[in-house]
Design a protein around this motif. Sequence first.
Motif: not given
Length: 342
Positions: A270-282
């Motif tokens: 939910t936090f913008p600064k970490t969301r992209g990495l979560v999507r990437f690792y998913s």
Amino acid sequence: MLLLFLIFLLHTTSLVTSSSDLRPGFYSNTCPEAEYIVQDVMKKALFREPRSVASVMRFQFHDCFVNGCDASMLLDDTPDMLGEKLALSNINSLRSFEVVDEIKEALEKKCPGVVSCADIIIMASRDAVALTGGPNWEVRLGRLDSLTASQEDSDNIMPSPRANATALIDLFQKCNLTVKDLVALSGSHSIGQGRCFSVMFRLYNQSGSGKPDPALDPSYREQLNKLCPLDVDQNVTVNLDSTPLVFDNQYFKDLVAGRGFLNSDETLFTFPKTRGLVRFYSTHQSQFFEAFAEGMLKMGDLQSGRPGEVRRNCRMVNARRAHLLPDSQQEMENKDEIHACI
């Protein structure tokens, strides 16, 4: 007297280490079978109780963030010291200490007084990941065990399950760990379970609203409501992701789907600064594995610079005679500073 003092120092191994002293193959001459012995006991623990290896893997986090990787969290309380086992983030949460005891006993039989408990944590954490399908990596060894522990330090440093991404980023930065390290290392929740205690506020009173966390997927919330009703024994455990026995990137897929168990997990999406990495690792498991191994190595390098020893029993310091210690060393043993990283 001088000779007696030098002999004492030799046997207690009270030296100061830094991350530069750590290296692969540290025990290749003094205990060449050390890593095999650790792995063998971890395999037995996995067969006996799969959840136990995930529990042992978390020891590295709870140890290294509090005054460096020195096995302080393994020390039992004494009349003069409140250890870290009953700290807020550890009580009723950390478990499987007996697995470390078993590893230490096996190592002491083979190579008495050689392998530190701090290094056991590092090796066992790596093996917990590798044995459940995750990455394997070459660990750097050569740590010493602390001479003391501090419940207060652990309480003041370790994050709550309620922590948001901003607080987690701040903690990791103090430890010279990046946002990438934070997200990748949070993937440790790919295996194991968490207590209902850690999710109750998300289900019934998020941010004091008297309502559930809106970030929770409705069907997942219903599932958690059944597992963790208001009157539940809050030590009941729930899977941290939907494949709790396999180390994979399902944890990140669950976060994207709003199915993160802990607030400190779901906040990464939910936090913008970490969301992209979560999507990437998913969607990129191999890159997650690579980043996780890198983060574990960096975390394992955290050292306090305090005196230490190789404990014969991971639950207690070795016997010593205080009158043989120089004043400066006694002062360092009694030092009570909080290092929210080194």
